[in-house]
Design a protein around this motif. Structure first.
Motif, PDB file in Angstrom:
ATOM      1  N   GLY A 122       2.181   6.894  32.159  1.00  0.00           N
ATOM      2  CA  GLY A 122       1.267   5.856  31.721  1.00  0.00           C
ATOM      3  C   GLY A 122       1.153   5.784  30.212  1.00  0.00           C
ATOM      4  N   ARG A 123       1.168   6.923  29.561  1.00  0.00           N
ATOM      5  CA  ARG A 123       1.061   6.944  28.096  1.00  0.00           C
ATOM      6  C   ARG A 123       2.325   6.415  27.435  1.00  0.00           C
ATOM      7  NH1 ARG A 123      -2.094   6.481  25.165  1.00  0.00           N
ATOM      8  NH2 ARG A 123      -2.261   8.255  23.752  1.00  0.00           N
ATOM      9  N   VAL A 124       3.459   6.527  28.110  1.00  0.00           N
ATOM     10  CA  VAL A 124       4.720   6.025  27.553  1.00  0.00           C
ATOM     11  C   VAL A 124       4.626   4.529  27.275  1.00  0.00           C
ATOM     12  CG1 VAL A 124       7.116   5.509  28.193  1.00  0.00           C
ATOM     13  CG2 VAL A 124       6.229   7.823  28.456  1.00  0.00           C
ATOM     14  N   ARG A 125       3.869   3.800  28.087  1.00  0.00           N
ATOM     15  CA  ARG A 125       3.773   2.343  27.931  1.00  0.00           C
ATOM     16  C   ARG A 125       3.022   1.934  26.668  1.00  0.00           C
ATOM     17  NH1 ARG A 125       2.214   3.153  33.448  1.00  0.00           N
ATOM     18  NH2 ARG A 125       3.955   2.742  34.853  1.00  0.00           N
ATOM     19  N   GLU A 126       2.232   2.837  26.103  1.00  0.00           N
ATOM     20  CA  GLU A 126       1.398   2.461  24.962  1.00  0.00           C
ATOM     21  C   GLU A 126       1.543   3.380  23.754  1.00  0.00           C
ATOM     22  OE1 GLU A 126      -2.264   2.484  27.033  1.00  0.00           O
ATOM     23  OE2 GLU A 126      -2.456   4.687  27.090  1.00  0.00           O
ATOM     24  N   ALA A 127       2.385   4.383  23.864  1.00  0.00           N
ATOM     25  CA  ALA A 127       2.527   5.333  22.757  1.00  0.00           C
ATOM     26  C   ALA A 127       3.937   5.908  22.747  1.00  0.00           C
ATOM     27  CB  ALA A 127       1.501   6.466  22.880  1.00  0.00           C
ATOM     28  N   ASP A 128       4.310   6.516  21.623  1.00  0.00           N
ATOM     29  CA  ASP A 128       5.565   7.258  21.520  1.00  0.00           C
ATOM     30  C   ASP A 128       5.282   8.696  21.963  1.00  0.00           C
ATOM     31  OD1 ASP A 128       7.005   5.087  20.530  1.00  0.00           O
ATOM     32  OD2 ASP A 128       6.395   5.513  18.472  1.00  0.00           O
ATOM     33  N   VAL A 129       5.964   9.122  23.012  1.00  0.00           N
ATOM     34  CA  VAL A 129       5.693  10.430  23.623  1.00  0.00           C
ATOM     35  C   VAL A 129       6.838  11.380  23.311  1.00  0.00           C
ATOM     36  CG1 VAL A 129       5.162  11.655  25.762  1.00  0.00           C
ATOM     37  CG2 VAL A 129       4.396   9.289  25.453  1.00  0.00           C
ATOM     38  N   PHE A 130       6.493  12.570  22.815  1.00  0.00           N
ATOM     39  CA  PHE A 130       7.498  13.563  22.428  1.00  0.00           C
ATOM     40  C   PHE A 130       7.212  14.886  23.142  1.00  0.00           C
ATOM     41  CE2 PHE A 130       6.872  10.638  18.908  1.00  0.00           C
ATOM     42  CZ  PHE A 130       8.172  10.278  18.567  1.00  0.00           C
ATOM     43  N   GLU A 131       8.231  15.434  23.798  1.00  0.00           N
ATOM     44  CA  GLU A 131       8.131  16.781  24.354  1.00  0.00           C
ATOM     45  C   GLU A 131       8.572  17.778  23.296  1.00  0.00           C
ATOM     46  OE1 GLU A 131      10.449  16.967  27.909  1.00  0.00           O
ATOM     47  OE2 GLU A 131       8.753  16.448  29.192  1.00  0.00           O
ATOM     48  N   VAL A 132       7.753  18.786  23.049  1.00  0.00           N
ATOM     49  CA  VAL A 132       8.019  19.756  21.990  1.00  0.00           C
ATOM     50  C   VAL A 132       8.154  21.145  22.605  1.00  0.00           C
ATOM     51  CG1 VAL A 132       7.187  20.757  19.834  1.00  0.00           C
ATOM     52  CG2 VAL A 132       6.715  18.345  20.349  1.00  0.00           C
ATOM     53  N   HIS A 133       9.275  21.811  22.321  1.00  0.00           N
ATOM     54  CA  HIS A 133       9.508  23.167  22.828  1.00  0.00           C
ATOM     55  C   HIS A 133      10.008  24.052  21.694  1.00  0.00           C
ATOM     56  CE1 HIS A 133       9.116  21.925  27.038  1.00  0.00           C
ATOM     57  NE2 HIS A 133       9.866  20.889  26.733  1.00  0.00           N
ATOM     58  N   TYR A 134       9.453  25.244  21.614  1.00  0.00           N
ATOM     59  CA  TYR A 134       9.954  26.242  20.669  1.00  0.00           C
ATOM     60  C   TYR A 134      10.835  27.207  21.455  1.00  0.00           C
ATOM     61  CZ  TYR A 134      10.076  29.743  16.953  1.00  0.00           C
ATOM     62  OH  TYR A 134      10.490  30.624  15.980  1.00  0.00           O
ATOM     63  N   VAL A 135      12.097  27.274  21.081  1.00  0.00           N
ATOM     64  CA  VAL A 135      13.081  28.087  21.814  1.00  0.00           C
ATOM     65  C   VAL A 135      13.522  29.241  20.934  1.00  0.00           C
ATOM     66  CG1 VAL A 135      15.294  28.085  23.006  1.00  0.00           C
ATOM     67  CG2 VAL A 135      13.854  26.031  23.047  1.00  0.00           C
ATOM     68  N   THR A 136      13.428  30.453  21.445  1.00  0.00           N
ATOM     69  CA  THR A 136      13.862  31.642  20.708  1.00  0.00           C
ATOM     70  C   THR A 136      15.323  31.931  21.001  1.00  0.00           C
ATOM     71  OG1 THR A 136      11.642  32.577  20.851  1.00  0.00           O
ATOM     72  CG2 THR A 136      13.418  34.075  20.258  1.00  0.00           C
ATOM     73  N   ARG A 137      16.095  32.077  19.946  1.00  0.00           N
ATOM     74  CA  ARG A 137      17.510  32.404  20.112  1.00  0.00           C
ATOM     75  C   ARG A 137      17.667  33.861  20.497  1.00  0.00           C
ATOM     76  NH1 ARG A 137      20.959  30.934  15.050  1.00  0.00           N
ATOM     77  NH2 ARG A 137      19.923  32.784  14.242  1.00  0.00           N
ATOM     78  N   LYS A 138      18.480  34.119  21.513  1.00  0.00           N
ATOM     79  CA  LYS A 138      18.678  35.490  21.972  1.00  0.00           C
ATOM     80  C   LYS A 138      19.432  36.306  20.935  1.00  0.00           C
ATOM     81  CE  LYS A 138      18.629  34.903  26.987  1.00  0.00           C
ATOM     82  NZ  LYS A 138      19.399  35.119  28.239  1.00  0.00           N
ATOM     83  N   ARG A 139      19.040  37.567  20.812  1.00  0.00           N
ATOM     84  CA  ARG A 139      19.767  38.469  19.922  1.00  0.00           C
ATOM     85  C   ARG A 139      21.088  38.880  20.552  1.00  0.00           C
ATOM     86  NH1 ARG A 139      15.135  42.825  18.733  1.00  0.00           N
ATOM     87  NH2 ARG A 139      15.034  42.640  21.003  1.00  0.00           N
ATOM     88  N   MET A 140      21.981  39.373  19.710  1.00  0.00           N
ATOM     89  CA  MET A 140      23.333  39.678  20.174  1.00  0.00           C
ATOM     90  C   MET A 140      23.327  40.713  21.287  1.00  0.00           C
ATOM     91  SD  MET A 140      26.489  39.040  20.044  1.00  0.00           S
ATOM     92  CE  MET A 140      26.558  38.023  18.564  1.00  0.00           C
ATOM     93  N   GLN A 141      22.478  41.758  21.164  1.00  0.00           N
ATOM     94  CA  GLN A 141      22.495  42.787  22.203  1.00  0.00           C
ATOM     95  C   GLN A 141      21.981  42.253  23.528  1.00  0.00           C
ATOM     96  OE1 GLN A 141      20.648  42.910  19.452  1.00  0.00           O
ATOM     97  NE2 GLN A 141      18.703  43.952  19.732  1.00  0.00           N
ATOM     98  N   ASP A 142      21.072  41.258  23.462  1.00  0.00           N
ATOM     99  CA  ASP A 142      20.582  40.663  24.700  1.00  0.00           C
ATOM    100  C   ASP A 142      21.688  39.858  25.371  1.00  0.00           C
ATOM    101  OD1 ASP A 142      18.071  41.725  24.223  1.00  0.00           O
ATOM    102  OD2 ASP A 142      17.412  39.974  23.094  1.00  0.00           O
ATOM    103  N   LYS A 143      22.470  39.123  24.561  1.00  0.00           N
ATOM    104  CA  LYS A 143      23.572  38.360  25.127  1.00  0.00           C
ATOM    105  C   LYS A 143      24.613  39.283  25.746  1.00  0.00           C
ATOM    106  CE  LYS A 143      23.168  34.466  21.917  1.00  0.00           C
ATOM    107  NZ  LYS A 143      23.864  33.677  20.863  1.00  0.00           N
ATOM    108  N   LEU A 144      24.937  40.378  25.023  1.00  0.00           N
ATOM    109  CA  LEU A 144      25.919  41.325  25.543  1.00  0.00           C
ATOM    110  C   LEU A 144      25.435  41.981  26.825  1.00  0.00           C
ATOM    111  CD1 LEU A 144      27.095  43.034  22.234  1.00  0.00           C
ATOM    112  CD2 LEU A 144      28.426  41.468  23.671  1.00  0.00           C
ATOM    113  N   ALA A 145      24.153  42.359  26.815  1.00  0.00           N
ATOM    114  CA  ALA A 145      23.593  42.998  28.003  1.00  0.00           C
ATOM    115  C   ALA A 145      23.596  42.041  29.178  1.00  0.00           C
ATOM    116  CB  ALA A 145      22.167  43.484  27.711  1.00  0.00           C
TER     117      ALA A 145
END
Length: 342
Positions: A295-318
Motif C-alpha cells: 500500500g505504501r508503494v503507491r504513495e511513496a518510494d520504498v527502500f529495503e535496507v540491509h546491513y550485510v557482514t562479509r565473512k572472514r577468510m577462515q569462516d569461508k574456508l571452514a
C-alpha cells in the motif's frame, strides 16, 4: 585386491596432507584477522522497482501483444505525468524497511544498529521507517540494547511502524511497543510481558557420590542460586525479587511507549493473536507487512535496507571444508546403504 588396499592407503595419506594444509591455512588467516573486525556493506533495494518488474513480467505472460502494448503506453504516459508533477510539487515521501529476526541473544542487533544509523542520516520527518519484526524474546540486556536502537528512531522524530507477521513476544514485544503504529498479522502472537529464569541443580547428585563443591564469593548476593551448590531459601527469595524488579522495569517501559495499554491487565506472561491483541491495545491494526508495504508503494518510494557482514577468510574456508566433508559422508552413507539393503 592388494592394489585396492594400496590405493585406499594413498587416498588416506592425501586426505591427511590436505587436511593439515587446510588447518594450517585457517590458523594463519585466523591469526592475521584476529584483531580485525569483519567488514560490512549496506545494501539497498527499491521495492517500487522490484514490484514493477514482477508485475510487468506477469502482464507480458498473461496479456496478448496488443493489450500489453496498450498497457505499456499507458504506463509511460502515467510516468511522464508523474515526473512532470514531481517537478512542481514536493519530493515524494520515502519509506525505509528494516528487518529484525531475533534469536535468544538478539544477535541481529549488530546489523540493526548499523541500519538505523545509516537511515537516520537520510530520513526526514515526513518519511517513515518500517520494521519487520520477528522474535520470541531472549536475554534481558540483549533485547534492551535492541529496543534502544528503535528508541533512537522515536527520539529523532521519524515515524516508526512495526509489523509483526509471526511473533513479537517478551523481548520481541519490548521492541514492538516502541512503534508509533504496531501492525499484527491475523495469527501473529504478541505479548508475553513477563520474565522467566530456570536452572537445574545437581547438589544432591554430587552429595550422593561424595563430591564436594565449593564456591567463594564476596558480597552477600554475589551469587543467589547455583547449579552445583546447595541453594537456600534466602537465595531463592532474592532471586525472585530480582525477577520482580525486572518485570516492573519491563512494564514501565511498555507503559511509557504505549500509554493506551492497560499494562497490569496484559503483563501476565500471556500471548494474544491478531484481533485479540488489537482489542487489548497491544496492536493498532490487523494487517500483514506485505499488505502494508504494498500500500505504501503507491504513495511513496520504498527502500529495503540491509546491513550485510562479509565473512572472514577462515569462516569461508571452514564452511567450504565442512561442505566437502558433508558431501563425502553423504556419498559414503549412500553407498553403505545400497550395499546393505540392495
Amino acid at each position: 585386491m592388494e592394489w585396492l588396499a594400496d590405493y585406499a592407503m594413498f587416498l588416506a595419506k592425501a586426505a591427511t596432507v590436505l587436511l593439515a594444509l587446510v588447518v594450517l591455512l585457517m590458523l594463519m588467516v585466523s591469526l592475521k584477522d584476529r584483531h580485525r573486525r569483519p567488514d560490512g556493506t549496506l545494501t539497498v533495494n527499491k521495492v517500487n522497482e522490484q514490484i514493477g518488474r514482477m508485475t510487468e513480467r506477469l502482464a507480458q505472460s498473461v496479456l496478448d501483444k496488443k493489450a500489453f502494448k496498450l498497457r505499456q503506453k499507458g504506463r509511460k504516459l502515467e510516468a511522464k505525468a508523474r515526473n512532470k508533477g514531481s517537478r512542481d510539487t514536493a519530493e515524494r515521501p520515502r519509506v525505509f524497511v528494516l528487518c529484525f529476526d531475533g534469536d535468544i541473544k538478539a544477535t541481529a542487533v549488530d546489523h540493526l544498529r548499523q541500519e538505523v544509523t545509516a537511515v537516520l542520516e537520510m530520513a526526514r520527518p515526513e518519511d517513515e521507517i518500517v520494521l519487520k519484526l520477528e522474535s520470541g524474546g531472549g536475554m534481558v540486556h540483549s533485547y534492551g540494547l535492541a529496543a534502544s536502537q528503535l528508541v533512537r528512531i522515536r527520539d529523532a522524530g521519524i515515524p516508526l511502524t512495526v509489523c509483526v507477521d509471526k511473533v513479537a513476544a517478551s523481548g520481541g514485544y519490548m521492541m514492538a511497543c516502541i512503534g508509533d503504529k504496531v501492525l499484527s498479522a491475523p495469527f501473529a502472537m504478541l505479548g508475553s510481558i513477563g520474565v522467566v529464569a530456570q536452572l537445574p541443580n545437581f547438589h544432591r547428585v554430587l552429595k550422593k557420590h561424595d563430591v564436594d563443591y565449593e564456591m567463594l564469593t564476596a558480597g552477600e548476593y554475589k551469587r543467589t542460586l547455583t547449579m552445583f551448590g546447595e541453594n537456600t531459601e534466602r537465595g531463592r527469595e532474592k532471586f525472585r525479587e530480582d525477577l520482580e524488579n525486572i518485570h516492573r522495569l519491563f512494564k514501565d517501559f511498555v507503559a511509557r511507549y504505549r500509554p493506551q495499554l492497560n499494562v497490569d491487565e496484559v503483563a501476565t506472561g500471556e500471548v494474544w493473536f491478531g484481533i485479540e491483541a488489537q482489542q487489548r491495545a497491544l496492536a493498532d491494526d490487523v494487517k500483514t507487512s506485505d499488505e502494508y508495504i504494498t500500500g505504501r508503494v503507491r504513495e511513496a518510494d520504498v527502500f529495503e535496507v540491509h546491513y550485510v557482514t562479509r565473512k572472514r577468510m577462515q569462516d569461508k574456508l571452514a564452511g567450504g571444508f565442512t561442505g566437502i566433508v558433508d558431501r563425502l559422508l553423504l556419498i559414503w552413507a549412500s553407498r553403505f546403504h545400497n550395499q546393505k539393503f540392495w
